[in-house]
Write a protein that holds these residues in place. Structure first.
Motif, mmCIF file in Angstrom:
data_model
loop_
_atom_site.group_PDB
_atom_site.id
_atom_site.type_symbol
_atom_site.label_atom_id
_atom_site.label_comp_id
_atom_site.label_asym_id
_atom_site.label_seq_id
_atom_site.Cartn_x
_atom_site.Cartn_y
_atom_site.Cartn_z
ATOM 1 N N ILE A 285 -42.211 -16.086 -10.796
ATOM 2 C CA ILE A 285 -40.913 -15.074 -10.482
ATOM 3 C C ILE A 285 -40.506 -14.592 -11.630
ATOM 4 O O ILE A 285 -39.985 -13.196 -11.661
ATOM 5 N N ASN A 286 -40.216 -15.477 -12.747
ATOM 6 C CA ASN A 286 -39.606 -14.975 -13.972
ATOM 7 C C ASN A 286 -40.561 -14.043 -14.670
ATOM 8 O O ASN A 286 -40.166 -13.245 -15.349
ATOM 9 N N LEU A 287 -41.877 -14.324 -14.801
ATOM 10 C CA LEU A 287 -42.587 -13.450 -15.411
ATOM 11 C C LEU A 287 -42.667 -12.033 -14.637
ATOM 12 O O LEU A 287 -42.941 -10.891 -15.281
ATOM 13 N N GLU B 278 -48.755 -6.313 -23.429
ATOM 14 C CA GLU B 278 -50.161 -6.910 -22.735
ATOM 15 C C GLU B 278 -50.096 -8.593 -22.533
ATOM 16 O O GLU B 278 -50.503 -9.096 -21.736
ATOM 17 N N GLU B 279 -49.171 -9.175 -23.515
ATOM 18 C CA GLU B 279 -48.998 -10.685 -23.419
ATOM 19 C C GLU B 279 -48.252 -10.879 -22.026
ATOM 20 O O GLU B 279 -48.471 -12.094 -21.375
ATOM 21 N N GLN C 150 -51.135 -13.015 -14.992
ATOM 22 C CA GLN C 150 -52.338 -13.416 -14.546
ATOM 23 C C GLN C 150 -52.932 -14.829 -14.638
ATOM 24 O O GLN C 150 -53.231 -15.495 -13.722
ATOM 25 N N LEU C 151 -52.455 -15.470 -15.653
ATOM 26 C CA LEU C 151 -52.852 -16.799 -16.087
ATOM 27 C C LEU C 151 -51.927 -17.824 -15.143
ATOM 28 O O LEU C 151 -52.419 -18.721 -14.394
ATOM 29 N N SER C 152 -50.558 -17.582 -14.984
ATOM 30 C CA SER C 152 -50.081 -18.104 -13.805
ATOM 31 C C SER C 152 -50.264 -18.027 -12.652
ATOM 32 O O SER C 152 -50.400 -19.269 -11.648
ATOM 33 N N THR C 153 -50.708 -16.979 -12.082
ATOM 34 C CA THR C 153 -51.401 -16.898 -10.677
ATOM 35 C C THR C 153 -52.491 -17.588 -10.563
ATOM 36 O O THR C 153 -52.870 -18.160 -9.708
#
Length: 368
Positions: free
Chosen positions: A204-206, A219-220, A226-229
């Motif tokens: 949510i924060n991202l 891009e970061e 993507q990584l958190s998902t």
């Protein structure tokens, strides 16, 4: 056949055979007119002894008939050979055999009657000091009887201890499986509640950072989203896999239960799709198999016990049968009544019958 050969190699049986062989050597000192009858009596005694020693334990009546015949033949030899000492040895063997079949009270009573009959036979034949000879015989008989009695008690205690140990090992296997399942479920809950919750908050924060115009093109931020998902999906997959129980390892528990029994051999067939997650159900199935193993060993003289467990549309089907032979129709004693009570407590159905070979067949159907 192989069971009889095994019994023939037992120390008590071998001792009896060698003793009878030694006694037969003494018949050569008998007069020619007595020798045929004495040899026939001794041969009959030897046949009765071998029948008694090699017959399966469930053959109670044939073994009892053999025991009675041996007692009569001993007294006959005492009458035919009063001074040879053959009957005294045969009575010692008889007492050792009787201890394996009769209760101590019956053995003592029967032995006293035989010795009284022996005493009067010695008096009839004019044997010197018949009372002393009878008392000496009673001493040897008591020694043989006590040795066999305590050897049998020791063997029964050893077997009982082995069964209790197997029971403990089987129960421990089920408890260990149950504890592993409980721990796996606890870890799954922790991953879901703690790690899953924090990863959701991070997503949510991202997402909020990605909506900021100053960071939208970075891009970061996109890679972190993507990584958190992916990480959240991986944790959900791990949690789901940990929640999917493979069931308790009933096969290991049953094999541990049957391991100390020399007979019957266990033929266990558990279908691949069978999963038992409830410890109470697994415990009941284990006790049902245990009771059938005991019945097959004690009452049916079975060589093999077949146990199969498979899934059905309405639940599970446990099929147990042995290759022994029942005497008459199936009678529900305490063991079978206990099986019926366990099945009823689980809401299942129990059916008893005879197998193709005449052994016991047990069919248990449990709801899913």
């Amino acid at each position: 056949m192989w069971t009889s050969l095994t019994r023939l190699r037992e120390p008590m049986t071998l001792a009896g055979v060698f003793t009878l062989g030694a006694v037969s050597l003494g018949l050569r000192f008998l007069p020619a007119d007595v020798l045929p009858a004495a040899a026939a009596a001794l041969a009959g005694y030897a046949a009765g002894f071998l029948l008694f020693a090699l017959a399966p334990e469930p053959w109670h009546r044939p073994r009892l008939i053999a025991l009675v015949a041996m007692a009569g033949l001993s007294l006959l030899l005492a009458s035919l050979t009063p001074r040879l000492g053959t009957a005294q040895v045969l009575l010692v063997i008889w007492v050792a055999c009787a201890v394996n079949l009769l209760s101590p009270r019956w053995v003592i009573g029967a032995a006293l009657l035989l010795n009284v009959a022996f005493y009067f036979l010695m008096v009839h034949h004019g044997f010197g000091a018949p009372g002393t000879m009878t008392l000496i015989n009673i001493g040897f008989q008591a020694l043989a009887g006590l040795c066999v009695f305590y050897a049998r008690r020791s063997e029964e205690s050893r077997d009982a201890l082995a069964r209790v140990n197997a029971d403990l090992l089987a129960t421990r296997a089920l408890l260990a499986d149950s504890a592993r399942d409980a721990e796996r479920l606890r870890v799954a809950r922790e991953l879901h509640d703690v790690a899953g919750h924090k990863l959701t908050a991070m997503k949510i924060n991202l997402r909020a950072l990605a909506s900021d115009p100053a960071l939208a093109g970075r891009e970061e931020v996109r890679i972190a989203q993507q990584l958190s998902t992916e990480l959240l999906d991986d944790i959900r997959s791990v949690v789901q896999a940990m929640r999917d129980s493979r069931g308790l390892d009933l096969q290991t528990a049953i094999r541990a239960l049957a391991a100390p029994l020399p007979r019957p051999a266990l033929d266990l067939r558990i279908a691949d799709g069978v999963q038992i997650a409830d410890p109470a159900v697994a415990e009941s199935l284990l006790r049902i198999v245990q009771e059938c193993l005991t019945n097959a060993a004690r009452h049916a003289n079975a060589d093999t016990l077949t146990v199969s467990l498979q899934k059905e549309d309405a639940g599970m089907h446990l099929h147990i049968e042995d290759d022994g032979r029942l005497k008459g129709r199936v009678r529900e004693g305490n063991g079978l009544s206990g099986i019926r009570e366990r099945v009823a407590a689980l809401g299942g159905d129990l059916r008893l019958g005879s197998s193709a070979t005449g052994g016991l067949r047990v069919d248990v159907r449990l709801p899913a």
